[in-house]
Design a protein around this motif. Structure first.
Motif, short mmCIF file in Angstrom:
data_model
loop_
_atom_site.label_atom_id
_atom_site.label_comp_id
_atom_site.label_asym_id
_atom_site.label_seq_id
_atom_site.Cartn_x
_atom_site.Cartn_y
_atom_site.Cartn_z
N LEU A 268 0.81 -1.21 0.00
CA LEU A 268 0.00 0.00 0.00
C LEU A 268 0.85 1.27 0.00
CD1 LEU A 268 -2.91 -0.93 2.42
CD2 LEU A 268 -3.03 -0.59 -0.05
N ILE A 269 2.12 1.14 0.34
CA ILE A 269 3.00 2.31 0.37
C ILE A 269 3.19 2.88 -1.04
CG2 ILE A 269 5.37 3.07 0.83
CD1 ILE A 269 3.81 2.62 3.37
N ILE A 270 3.34 2.02 -2.03
CA ILE A 270 3.61 2.48 -3.40
C ILE A 270 2.44 3.30 -3.97
CG2 ILE A 270 4.25 1.77 -5.75
CD1 ILE A 270 6.45 1.44 -3.63
N PRO A 271 1.18 2.85 -3.88
CA PRO A 271 0.10 3.72 -4.37
C PRO A 271 0.00 5.04 -3.59
CG PRO A 271 -0.75 1.52 -3.87
CD PRO A 271 0.69 1.53 -3.51
N MET A 272 0.28 4.98 -2.28
CA MET A 272 0.26 6.22 -1.51
C MET A 272 1.36 7.16 -2.02
SD MET A 272 -0.49 4.53 2.22
CE MET A 272 -0.37 6.01 3.19
N ALA A 273 2.54 6.61 -2.28
CA ALA A 273 3.64 7.42 -2.82
C ALA A 273 3.31 7.93 -4.22
CB ALA A 273 4.93 6.61 -2.84
N ALA A 274 2.58 7.14 -4.99
CA ALA A 274 2.18 7.58 -6.34
C ALA A 274 1.27 8.80 -6.25
CB ALA A 274 1.47 6.43 -7.08
N HIS A 275 0.39 8.83 -5.26
CA HIS A 275 -0.46 10.01 -5.11
C HIS A 275 0.36 11.24 -4.70
CE1 HIS A 275 -3.43 12.76 -3.26
NE2 HIS A 275 -4.02 12.50 -4.42
N ILE A 276 1.35 11.03 -3.86
CA ILE A 276 2.26 12.13 -3.49
C ILE A 276 2.99 12.63 -4.75
CG2 ILE A 276 4.34 12.74 -2.17
CD1 ILE A 276 1.82 12.42 -0.44
N ALA A 277 3.41 11.71 -5.60
CA ALA A 277 4.07 12.09 -6.85
C ALA A 277 3.13 12.90 -7.75
CB ALA A 277 4.59 10.86 -7.59
N LEU A 278 1.88 12.46 -7.86
CA LEU A 278 0.89 13.20 -8.66
C LEU A 278 0.70 14.60 -8.10
CD1 LEU A 278 -1.36 13.51 -10.79
CD2 LEU A 278 -2.92 12.44 -9.13
#
Length: 136
Positions: free
Chosen positions: A4-14
């Motif tokens: 779940l960390i990677i999708p959360m980080a993807a939102h931070i990237a967006l």
């Protein structure tokens, strides 16, 4: 690493990308650079939509983060939660594209439904997971 960390980080990237985009869109007005030859801002029409979309990243996604944080240590629910988290991210990217690149409010509402349902799904998984732990 928890999936779940990677999708959360993807939102931070967006969200970070949107900050950069907004900075570029405001550059002609704020810094006087990247102006059209006539002195106008080439981003004037899209800048308010970028700004509105950036604000949106701090509204409904709060529920996404809360559900992910609840589920991050629940191995039994991790597979379903990870899929729902990635659906949320895909919906957020699509929502950003629609809101920034078009003025189609109806389409934006339809695309938002992806984020909405994915987050409700995450919360359903969280409630069911913690309800089963409580009764066990």
């Amino acid at each position: 690493m928890n999936s779940l960390i990677i999708p959360m980080a993807a939102h931070i990237a967006l969200t970070s990308f949107l900050y950069v985009l907004l900075t570029i869109a405001r550059a002609p007005k704020v810094w006087g650079i990247y102006k059209n030859p006539d002195g106008t801002n080439p981003w004037a029409a899209v800048e308010p939509r970028i700004s509105a979309n950036l604000s949106n990243q701090f509204e409904w996604p709060v529920f996404f983060y809360a559900a992910c944080l609840l589920l991050i240590h629940s191995p039994s629910a991790l597979n379903a939660a990870t899929w729902l988290a990635w659906i949320f991210i895909a919906g957020r990217v699509a929502h950003s594209c629609v809101q920034i690149l078009t003025t189609n409010v109806r389409l934006r509402g339809l695309v938002f439904t992806i984020n909405f349902l994915a987050t409700l799904g995450l919360w359903t998984v969280a409630v069911l997971t913690f309800q089963s732990i409580k009764t066990a």
